[in-house]
Motif scaffolding. Structure first.
Motif, PDB file in Angstrom:
ATOM      1  N   SER A 366       0.845  -1.192   0.000  1.00  0.00           N
ATOM      2  CA  SER A 366       0.000   0.000   0.000  1.00  0.00           C
ATOM      3  C   SER A 366       0.885   1.249   0.000  1.00  0.00           C
ATOM      4  CB  SER A 366      -0.890  -0.011   1.241  1.00  0.00           C
ATOM      5  OG  SER A 366      -1.458   1.266   1.472  1.00  0.00           O
ATOM      6  N   THR A 367       0.407   2.291  -0.654  1.00  0.00           N
ATOM      7  CA  THR A 367       1.134   3.556  -0.642  1.00  0.00           C
ATOM      8  C   THR A 367       1.040   4.233   0.721  1.00  0.00           C
ATOM      9  OG1 THR A 367      -0.819   4.625  -1.593  1.00  0.00           O
ATOM     10  CG2 THR A 367       0.933   3.988  -3.117  1.00  0.00           C
ATOM     11  N   GLU A 368       0.345   3.627   1.665  1.00  0.00           N
ATOM     12  CA  GLU A 368       0.339   4.121   3.043  1.00  0.00           C
ATOM     13  C   GLU A 368       1.606   3.709   3.787  1.00  0.00           C
ATOM     14  OE1 GLU A 368      -1.510   6.290   3.992  1.00  0.00           O
ATOM     15  OE2 GLU A 368      -3.352   6.176   2.834  1.00  0.00           O
ATOM     16  N   PHE A 369       2.514   3.044   3.101  1.00  0.00           N
ATOM     17  CA  PHE A 369       3.827   2.715   3.658  1.00  0.00           C
ATOM     18  C   PHE A 369       4.910   3.557   2.990  1.00  0.00           C
ATOM     19  CE2 PHE A 369       1.823  -1.494   4.531  1.00  0.00           C
ATOM     20  CZ  PHE A 369       2.175  -1.639   5.864  1.00  0.00           C
ATOM     21  N   HIS A 370       5.935   3.911   3.755  1.00  0.00           N
ATOM     22  CA  HIS A 370       7.218   4.319   3.199  1.00  0.00           C
ATOM     23  C   HIS A 370       8.067   3.061   3.106  1.00  0.00           C
ATOM     24  CE1 HIS A 370       7.209   8.642   2.855  1.00  0.00           C
ATOM     25  NE2 HIS A 370       6.687   8.774   4.063  1.00  0.00           N
ATOM     26  N   THR A 371       8.904   2.984   2.092  1.00  0.00           N
ATOM     27  CA  THR A 371       9.849   1.862   2.000  1.00  0.00           C
ATOM     28  C   THR A 371      11.262   2.431   2.018  1.00  0.00           C
ATOM     29  OG1 THR A 371       9.804   1.893  -0.422  1.00  0.00           O
ATOM     30  CG2 THR A 371       8.258   0.421   0.681  1.00  0.00           C
ATOM     31  N   PHE A 372      12.122   1.832   2.830  1.00  0.00           N
ATOM     32  CA  PHE A 372      13.507   2.277   2.855  1.00  0.00           C
ATOM     33  C   PHE A 372      14.436   1.132   3.225  1.00  0.00           C
ATOM     34  CE2 PHE A 372      11.342   4.128   6.650  1.00  0.00           C
ATOM     35  CZ  PHE A 372      11.869   3.318   7.649  1.00  0.00           C
ATOM     36  N   THR A 373      15.706   1.329   2.890  1.00  0.00           N
ATOM     37  CA  THR A 373      16.744   0.337   3.144  1.00  0.00           C
ATOM     38  C   THR A 373      17.703   0.873   4.197  1.00  0.00           C
ATOM     39  OG1 THR A 373      16.623  -0.396   0.842  1.00  0.00           O
ATOM     40  CG2 THR A 373      18.577  -1.052   2.095  1.00  0.00           C
ATOM     41  N   ALA A 374      17.972   0.068   5.226  1.00  0.00           N
ATOM     42  CA  ALA A 374      18.903   0.482   6.281  1.00  0.00           C
ATOM     43  C   ALA A 374      20.318   0.587   5.713  1.00  0.00           C
ATOM     44  CB  ALA A 374      18.867  -0.519   7.432  1.00  0.00           C
ATOM     45  N   GLN A 375      20.996   1.705   5.999  1.00  0.00           N
ATOM     46  CA  GLN A 375      22.360   1.925   5.508  1.00  0.00           C
ATOM     47  C   GLN A 375      23.360   1.978   6.654  1.00  0.00           C
ATOM     48  OE1 GLN A 375      23.150   1.951   2.390  1.00  0.00           O
ATOM     49  NE2 GLN A 375      21.330   2.497   1.230  1.00  0.00           N
ATOM     50  N   ARG A 376      23.052   2.752   7.685  1.00  0.00           N
ATOM     51  CA  ARG A 376      24.000   2.955   8.790  1.00  0.00           C
ATOM     52  C   ARG A 376      23.642   2.132  10.028  1.00  0.00           C
ATOM     53  NH1 ARG A 376      24.515   9.038  10.231  1.00  0.00           N
ATOM     54  NH2 ARG A 376      25.901   8.094  11.809  1.00  0.00           N
ATOM     55  N   ALA A 377      22.687   1.246   9.885  1.00  0.00           N
ATOM     56  CA  ALA A 377      22.278   0.423  11.031  1.00  0.00           C
ATOM     57  C   ALA A 377      21.806  -0.929  10.525  1.00  0.00           C
ATOM     58  CB  ALA A 377      21.172   1.106  11.824  1.00  0.00           C
ATOM     59  N   ASP A 378      21.886  -1.927  11.389  1.00  0.00           N
ATOM     60  CA  ASP A 378      21.351  -3.255  11.068  1.00  0.00           C
ATOM     61  C   ASP A 378      19.833  -3.141  10.867  1.00  0.00           C
ATOM     62  OD1 ASP A 378      21.919  -6.417  11.432  1.00  0.00           O
ATOM     63  OD2 ASP A 378      19.975  -5.871  12.298  1.00  0.00           O
ATOM     64  N   ALA A 379      19.318  -3.740   9.801  1.00  0.00           N
ATOM     65  CA  ALA A 379      17.900  -3.608   9.470  1.00  0.00           C
ATOM     66  C   ALA A 379      17.007  -4.144  10.580  1.00  0.00           C
ATOM     67  CB  ALA A 379      17.599  -4.322   8.157  1.00  0.00           C
ATOM     68  N   LYS A 380      17.411  -5.254  11.181  1.00  0.00           N
ATOM     69  CA  LYS A 380      16.600  -5.848  12.244  1.00  0.00           C
ATOM     70  C   LYS A 380      16.598  -4.949  13.487  1.00  0.00           C
ATOM     71  CE  LYS A 380      16.721 -10.319  12.635  1.00  0.00           C
ATOM     72  NZ  LYS A 380      17.125 -11.710  13.001  1.00  0.00           N
ATOM     73  N   TYR A 381      17.767  -4.398  13.815  1.00  0.00           N
ATOM     74  CA  TYR A 381      17.858  -3.481  14.950  1.00  0.00           C
ATOM     75  C   TYR A 381      17.014  -2.240  14.687  1.00  0.00           C
ATOM     76  CZ  TYR A 381      19.593   0.650  17.321  1.00  0.00           C
ATOM     77  OH  TYR A 381      19.647   1.844  18.004  1.00  0.00           O
ATOM     78  N   LEU A 382      17.130  -1.669  13.499  1.00  0.00           N
ATOM     79  CA  LEU A 382      16.392  -0.446  13.172  1.00  0.00           C
ATOM     80  C   LEU A 382      14.881  -0.691  13.218  1.00  0.00           C
ATOM     81  CD1 LEU A 382      16.379   2.483  12.316  1.00  0.00           C
ATOM     82  CD2 LEU A 382      16.639   1.739   9.926  1.00  0.00           C
ATOM     83  N   THR A 383      14.456  -1.837  12.710  1.00  0.00           N
ATOM     84  CA  THR A 383      13.027  -2.169  12.770  1.00  0.00           C
ATOM     85  C   THR A 383      12.548  -2.243  14.212  1.00  0.00           C
ATOM     86  OG1 THR A 383      13.200  -3.435  10.708  1.00  0.00           O
ATOM     87  CG2 THR A 383      11.275  -3.862  12.088  1.00  0.00           C
ATOM     88  N   ALA A 384      13.337  -2.883  15.061  1.00  0.00           N
ATOM     89  CA  ALA A 384      12.965  -3.002  16.475  1.00  0.00           C
ATOM     90  C   ALA A 384      12.854  -1.626  17.121  1.00  0.00           C
ATOM     91  CB  ALA A 384      13.985  -3.856  17.220  1.00  0.00           C
ATOM     92  N   PHE A 385      13.798  -0.730  16.810  1.00  0.00           N
ATOM     93  CA  PHE A 385      13.730   0.601  17.423  1.00  0.00           C
ATOM     94  C   PHE A 385      12.546   1.401  16.893  1.00  0.00           C
ATOM     95  CE2 PHE A 385      14.872   5.064  18.020  1.00  0.00           C
ATOM     96  CZ  PHE A 385      15.040   5.062  19.397  1.00  0.00           C
ATOM     97  N   LEU A 386      12.273   1.293  15.610  1.00  0.00           N
ATOM     98  CA  LEU A 386      11.126   2.011  15.040  1.00  0.00           C
ATOM     99  C   LEU A 386       9.811   1.481  15.585  1.00  0.00           C
ATOM    100  CD1 LEU A 386      12.290   2.370  11.329  1.00  0.00           C
ATOM    101  CD2 LEU A 386      12.114   4.194  13.039  1.00  0.00           C
ATOM    102  N   ARG A 387       9.804   0.255  16.088  1.00  0.00           N
ATOM    103  CA  ARG A 387       8.601  -0.328  16.680  1.00  0.00           C
ATOM    104  C   ARG A 387       8.517  -0.062  18.189  1.00  0.00           C
ATOM    105  NH1 ARG A 387       5.383  -3.571  14.605  1.00  0.00           N
ATOM    106  NH2 ARG A 387       5.095  -4.626  16.596  1.00  0.00           N
ATOM    107  N   SER A 388       9.516   0.578  18.760  1.00  0.00           N
ATOM    108  CA  SER A 388       9.544   0.802  20.202  1.00  0.00           C
ATOM    109  C   SER A 388       8.499   1.828  20.622  1.00  0.00           C
ATOM    110  CB  SER A 388      10.937   1.268  20.636  1.00  0.00           C
ATOM    111  OG  SER A 388      11.193   2.583  20.144  1.00  0.00           O
TER     112      SER A 388
END
Length: 468
Positions: A366-388
């Motif tokens: 859905s266009t209600e999402f932004h999509t991005f690729t982690a560059q300076r952080a581990d993707a799994k770590y970044l996802t966890a922090f964004l979900r905090s």
């Protein structure tokens, strides 16, 4: 002249039916030998059909999303709009991912399908399990879409007994046998009402016990998942500030003009809670960067869903875990955004639902999402922090719009992200993985035990020597 099939052939896939038995229906699924045998077995103990318990029945509708400002609103002032994903095989509504309609739509356009406590809701269209049933709680104000019907029975106890029966696998197989259509199977009203019903007084209580045990284990799994937030913030040395009392004094504040220059001027975004949350991140032990410096955003738009593509909407993401959950297959889109495995899907709409997801496959969303690729952080770590909770708390204060509250791209780009050393990120991810594994094992055990309880009930009501 007669025909016979090899014993090596799966009789549920290839079979022969006498022409004299092919009456009314011509689709092969209806005459599968295992389904015919099941129907015969159930009918041998069933004294009723579903129609015998129906006092009235009504279907719902879905208001046009082109008039979203008129028909849809937020949780705080809206009427729950029940969709297929809100029905549950436990017989109880699941309102964790619920849409809300305006009261004027509820009492106007959808007045025919206003719900009453004790009604039986039954799924009649869509892929996946058919005839999923849930009972409307007492004093519940809500409405339904066109993929289910609301059935008024004699009383709540009757609805609960019917829901317990319809959510058994044997009833679902009989319902699916009656459905028609390939891409989007559907049960018409006569087919639904013809389902044979076995009413055994023991079923509701046995199901109630099984569901209560199931709910307890799920609650325990949820408590485990909640510890992820504490672990994450502790490892990042982010302090948790106590929630301020919701008083008039605490809601009144002042800001210097210099504090607002170049940013938002609305009081919600400028309130003290947001400053406190962002301050707790910035005062932590590790360097902090805005999200736009941590990821690369991508926006590849498409106007169709190609064969083999999986579509991900907000409704496909579990807000508690961030997992992808398959729902009714979407056939077409006006516009969607393409994503790749390993990218993060971050929601623009209603961020408090916590729909951030790390993609394990490629597809369209859905266009209600932004999509991005982690560059300076581990993707799994970044996802966890964004979900905090700290990020969800900030984004909830950054929403704009009353009916469909969204995040502005500029606000998302400025979200503060702590960047600890890679070794710390990996350690956090490993700890989170262990907690999630325990929680998911507990959840799987709950599902296994519930399925077994249903099989035991099925054996009880259609087993040899058992009468309804």
């Amino acid at each position: 002249m007669s025909f016979s099939l090899s014993k090596d052939i799966n009789p549920s896939s290839v079979f022969i039916e006498r022409k004299a038995n092919v009456i009314g229906r011509f689709d092969p699924l209806y005459f599968r030998p295992d389904l015919v045998a099941l129907e015969k077995k159930v009918r041998s103990v069933a004294k009723h059909q579903l129609r015998d318990f129906v006092r009235s029945m009504v279907g719902g509708a879905t208001p046009s999303t082109k008039e979203a400002e008129t028909h849809y609103t937020g949780r705080h002032d809206g009427i729950p709009f029940i969709r297929v994903q809100n029905l549950s095989t436990t017989g109880r509504l699941n309102l964790e991912d619920c849409k809300f309609i305006t009261r004027s739509t509820h009492e106007g356009l959808l007045r025919r399908s206003r719900l009453k406590g004790g009604e039986l809701l039954v799924k009649i269209t869509g892929v996946g399990r058919m005839a999923v049933a849930s009972v409307v709680p007492d004093d519940f104000d809500g409405n339904i879409n066109q993929h289910m019907v609301a059935i008024r029975t004699e009383n709540t106890a009757s609805s609960e007994a019917l829901a317990s029966y319809l959510n058994l696998d044997i009833a679902e197989r009989l319902a699916s046998r009656r459905s028609t259509g390939g891409t989007r199977p559907a049960l018409d009203y006569p087919a639904l009402l013809s389902i044979p019903v076995v009413l055994d007084v023991r079923i509701p209580e046995l199901m109630r016990r099984a569901v209560d045990s199931y709910k307890l284990k799920l609650a325990e799994a949820s408590r485990l998942l909640e510890t992820i937030d504490d672990l994450l913030l502790d490892d990042l040395t982010i302090r948790r500030e106590p929630e301020r009392q919701h008083t008039i004094e605490n809601r009144i504040f002042f800001r210097n003009l210099t504090e607002l220059s170049g940013g938002r001027f609305d009081p919600i975004a400028a309130q003290e809670k947001r400053r406190t949350l962002e301050g707790s991140i910035r005062s932590a032990h590790y360097p902090v960067a805005p999200l736009r410096q941590v990821v690369s955003f991508s926006k590849v738009l498409v106007d169709r869903i190609d064969e083999g593509d999986t579509y991900v909407g907000l409704e496909n993401i579990n807000g508690e875990t961030g997992e992808y959950v398959a729902t009714t297959e979407k056939e077409s889109v006006g516009t969607a955004i393409r994503f790749k495995s390993g990218q993060i899907l971050f929601p623009k709409l209603r961020p408090y639902l916590n729909k951030t997801h790390l993609a394990a496959f490629s597809g369209v969303a859905s266009t209600e999402f932004h999509t991005f690729t982690a560059q300076r952080a581990d993707a799994k770590y970044l996802t966890a922090f964004l979900r905090s909770k700290v990020i969800v708390g900030i984004t909830t204060l950054l929403m704009t719009g009353n009916t469909l509250p969204r995040l502005q791209t500029s606000d998302i780009e400025q979200l503060p992200i702590p960047i600890p050393p890679v070794v710390v990120q990996k350690r956090i991810c490993e700890q989170i993985d262990r907690i999630r594994a325990k929680a998911f094992a507990l959840r799987d055990r709950a599902n296994t035990e519930l399925r077994q309880a249903k099989r035991d009930i099925e054996a009880l009501i259609i087993g040899k020597g058992v009468s309804a």
